[in-house]
Design an enzyme around this catalytic site. Structure first.
Site, PDB file in Angstrom:
ATOM      1  N   HIS A 256    -107.371 -80.175  38.096  1.00  0.00           N
ATOM      2  CA  HIS A 256    -106.105 -80.707  37.582  1.00  0.00           C
ATOM      3  C   HIS A 256    -105.422 -79.587  36.796  1.00  0.00           C
ATOM      4  O   HIS A 256    -105.503 -79.507  35.578  1.00  0.00           O
ATOM      5  CB  HIS A 256    -106.323 -81.928  36.683  1.00  0.00           C
ATOM      6  CG  HIS A 256    -105.075 -82.307  35.950  1.00  0.00           C
ATOM      7  ND1 HIS A 256    -103.980 -82.828  36.590  1.00  0.00           N
ATOM      8  CD2 HIS A 256    -104.721 -82.192  34.652  1.00  0.00           C
ATOM      9  CE1 HIS A 256    -103.010 -83.016  35.709  1.00  0.00           C
ATOM     10  NE2 HIS A 256    -103.436 -82.632  34.526  1.00  0.00           N
TER      11      HIS A 256
ATOM     12  N   ASP B 157    -101.584 -86.450  39.927  1.00  0.00           N
ATOM     13  CA  ASP B 157    -101.138 -85.459  40.918  1.00  0.00           C
ATOM     14  C   ASP B 157    -100.996 -86.132  42.289  1.00  0.00           C
ATOM     15  O   ASP B 157    -100.034 -85.898  43.024  1.00  0.00           O
ATOM     16  CB  ASP B 157    -102.149 -84.311  40.988  1.00  0.00           C
ATOM     17  CG  ASP B 157    -102.479 -83.786  39.602  1.00  0.00           C
ATOM     18  OD1 ASP B 157    -101.581 -83.214  38.968  1.00  0.00           O
ATOM     19  OD2 ASP B 157    -103.607 -83.988  39.131  1.00  0.00           O
TER      20      ASP B 157
HETATM   21  P1  NAI Z   1    -101.342 -86.626  22.116  1.00  0.00           P
HETATM   22  O1  NAI Z   1    -101.461 -85.341  21.376  1.00  0.00           O
HETATM   23  O2  NAI Z   1    -100.129 -87.479  21.958  1.00  0.00           O
HETATM   24  O3  NAI Z   1    -102.599 -87.553  21.749  1.00  0.00           O
HETATM   25  C1  NAI Z   1    -103.899 -87.063  21.709  1.00  0.00           C
HETATM   26  C2  NAI Z   1    -104.618 -87.871  20.632  1.00  0.00           C
HETATM   27  O4  NAI Z   1    -105.991 -87.511  20.680  1.00  0.00           O
HETATM   28  C3  NAI Z   1    -104.117 -87.553  19.225  1.00  0.00           C
HETATM   29  O5  NAI Z   1    -103.753 -88.778  18.590  1.00  0.00           O
HETATM   30  C4  NAI Z   1    -105.311 -86.899  18.561  1.00  0.00           C
HETATM   31  O6  NAI Z   1    -105.430 -87.217  17.175  1.00  0.00           O
HETATM   32  C5  NAI Z   1    -106.468 -87.490  19.366  1.00  0.00           C
HETATM   33  N1  NAI Z   1    -107.699 -86.705  19.310  1.00  0.00           N
HETATM   34  C6  NAI Z   1    -107.847 -85.361  19.223  1.00  0.00           C
HETATM   35  N2  NAI Z   1    -109.138 -85.038  19.140  1.00  0.00           N
HETATM   36  C7  NAI Z   1    -109.834 -86.192  19.179  1.00  0.00           C
HETATM   37  C8  NAI Z   1    -111.220 -86.508  19.116  1.00  0.00           C
HETATM   38  N3  NAI Z   1    -112.133 -85.547  18.959  1.00  0.00           N
HETATM   39  N4  NAI Z   1    -111.570 -87.806  19.201  1.00  0.00           N
HETATM   40  C9  NAI Z   1    -110.656 -88.773  19.327  1.00  0.00           C
HETATM   41  N5  NAI Z   1    -109.321 -88.549  19.360  1.00  0.00           N
HETATM   42  C10 NAI Z   1    -108.928 -87.271  19.299  1.00  0.00           C
HETATM   43  O7  NAI Z   1    -101.619 -86.272  23.645  1.00  0.00           O
HETATM   44  P2  NAI Z   1    -101.304 -87.129  24.947  1.00  0.00           P
HETATM   45  O8  NAI Z   1     -99.935 -86.830  25.407  1.00  0.00           O
HETATM   46  O9  NAI Z   1    -101.706 -88.544  24.719  1.00  0.00           O
HETATM   47  O10 NAI Z   1    -102.294 -86.409  25.986  1.00  0.00           O
HETATM   48  C11 NAI Z   1    -103.686 -86.481  25.828  1.00  0.00           C
HETATM   49  C12 NAI Z   1    -104.370 -85.500  26.755  1.00  0.00           C
HETATM   50  O11 NAI Z   1    -104.144 -85.840  28.119  1.00  0.00           O
HETATM   51  C13 NAI Z   1    -103.892 -84.045  26.606  1.00  0.00           C
HETATM   52  O12 NAI Z   1    -105.039 -83.199  26.665  1.00  0.00           O
HETATM   53  C14 NAI Z   1    -103.038 -83.840  27.834  1.00  0.00           C
HETATM   54  O13 NAI Z   1    -103.011 -82.476  28.217  1.00  0.00           O
HETATM   55  C15 NAI Z   1    -103.805 -84.662  28.845  1.00  0.00           C
HETATM   56  N6  NAI Z   1    -103.064 -85.054  30.053  1.00  0.00           N
HETATM   57  C16 NAI Z   1    -103.788 -85.108  31.225  1.00  0.00           C
HETATM   58  C17 NAI Z   1    -103.181 -85.491  32.395  1.00  0.00           C
HETATM   59  C18 NAI Z   1    -103.955 -85.553  33.673  1.00  0.00           C
HETATM   60  O14 NAI Z   1    -103.336 -85.805  34.704  1.00  0.00           O
HETATM   61  N7  NAI Z   1    -105.265 -85.349  33.713  1.00  0.00           N
HETATM   62  C19 NAI Z   1    -101.749 -85.844  32.425  1.00  0.00           C
HETATM   63  C20 NAI Z   1    -101.102 -85.808  31.154  1.00  0.00           C
HETATM   64  C21 NAI Z   1    -101.748 -85.409  30.001  1.00  0.00           C
END
Ligand code: NAI
Length: 324
Positions: A187, A159
């Site tokens: 966030h 952000d």
């Molecule tokens: P994604 O869905 O592509 O990857 C998430 C991965 O986490 C998946 O491979 C899934 O199998 C794995 N996962 C789920 N539960 C798990 C557990 N208990 N232990 C280990 N691995 C686990 O999602 P992406 O795009 O990589 O985003 C990840 C997170 O980051 C989402 O929650 C998204 O909302 C968040 N995010 C946060 C931002 C921020 O600025 N704070 C910015 C962009 C995304």
């Protein structure tokens, strides 16, 4: 050569990690002279995909990578970890209410908090990226009583970086000309990107932009940027999130140039409820961060800061039973 450090990354097969892991392996987070051991965590169903990522990291022949661990066991992933980037989270599924999302993630982050408590280095630096990031960090911390709560942080650096570029583009300057950008709070769409302290090339931002642009364009654009990326890309921000996670950890470990935004446990500064994970302006030095004090806050800012604080209190109330 320095001794290697252990970096745990959860959600290793996800889209953010597909950028994050390779940049960390290349030295972007801790520098070109810091060897790393990557400890990647996934859920059992995603282990094949994670093994594919490990094959690709190996195929890069990164000089800094000493070892890679791929596991579905949090106790193994966090063993002796010096850094933990908690990226994996449960996305909101069809028909899922906000409360269900909070609870599903609370379950994940309480398990991971316990595993960090039992196995990680006592000095581990934890960054939660997975949403709802602030409250997930609170849950992990509550389940890790033997690790200082100040070592649990959540990411608002994306952000912050988004806000830097919006202001730089509006004023025809470069992001490196902008000082004292602040993201306050959660966030989420209630976050408050604050220009009141900001300077561009030494001049007050408010002398360079119209108040109307600030209130009706800048603030909502930064707040809604995640949704705009999803609309344009058909997938949520990934490379920019990874880049900001690297900025956050880099600055925390090695020092920041000026003020950056980090969501950290509130110590009551600026009248915010103690204990919630709230984004503040900080300076980092010697592996520590410190809240920058003394900014004057007008009524507009105070209202916005309270609104995002209220949301964080509500999130905490929804998971209170998991906080121990
Ligand atoms: P994604 O869905 O592509 O990857 C998430 C991965 O986490 C998946 O491979 C899934 O199998 C794995 N996962 C789920 N539960 C798990 C557990 N208990 N232990 C280990 N691995 C686990 O999602 P992406 O795009 O990589 O985003 C990840 C997170 O980051 C989402 O929650 C998204 O909302 C968040 N995010 C946060 C931002 C921020 O600025 N704070 C910015 C962009 C995304």
């Amino acid at each position: 050569m320095k001794d290697p450090v252990r970096i745990a990354i959860t959600g290793g097969a996800g889209q953010i990690s597909y950028s994050l892991i390779f940049r960390i392996a290349a030295g972007d987070m801790l520098g070109p002279d810091q060897p790393v051991i990557l400890q990647l965590l996934e859920i059992p169903q995603a282990m094949d995909a994670l093994n594919g990522v490990v094959m690709e990291v190996n195929d890069c022949a990164f000089p800094l990578v000493q070892d890679i661990v791929a596991t579905d066991d949090p106790n193994t992933a966090f063993k002796d970890a010096d850094f933990a980037l908690l990226v994996g989270a449960r996305p909101r599924g069809p028909g899922m209410e906000r409360k269900d999302l909070l609870e599903a993630n609370a379950a994940i982050f309480s398990v991971q908090g316990k595993a960090l408590n039992d196995h990680a280095s006592r000095d581990v630096k934890v960054l939660v990226v997975g949403n709802p990031a602030n409250t997930n960090a609170l849950i992990a911390s509550a389940n890790a009583p033997d690790i200082d709560a100040g070592q649990f942080t959540a990411m608002t650096r994306l952000d912050h970086n988004r806000a830097l570029t919006q202001l730089a583009q509006k004023t025809g300057k470069h992001v490196t000309d902008v000082e004292n950008m602040i993201i306050w709070g959660n966030h989420s769409a209630t976050q408050y990107p604050d220009l009141a302290q900001c300077k561009v090339d030494g001049k007050a931002a408010f002398d360079l932009v119209e108040r109307d642009w600030y209130e009706t364009d800048f603030i909502p654009t930064v707040q809604q940027r995640g949704a705009a990326i999803i609309k344009a890309r058909g997938a949520s921000s990934a490379a920019s999130a990874a880049s900001s996670a690297i900025d956050h950890m880099h600055d925390w470990a090695l020092g920041s140039k000026g003020i950056v935004s980090m969501a950290i446990p509130s110590d009551g500064s600026y009248g915010i409820e103690e204990g919630i994970i709230y984004s503040y302006p900080v300076r980092c030095q010697g592996g520590k961060y410190e809240i920058v004090q003394g900014f004057e806050l007008d009524e507009f800012s105070q209202e916005k800061m309270k609104a995002t604080e209220k949301e964080l209190r509500e999130e905490r109330a929804a998971v209170e039973h998991l906080l121990g």
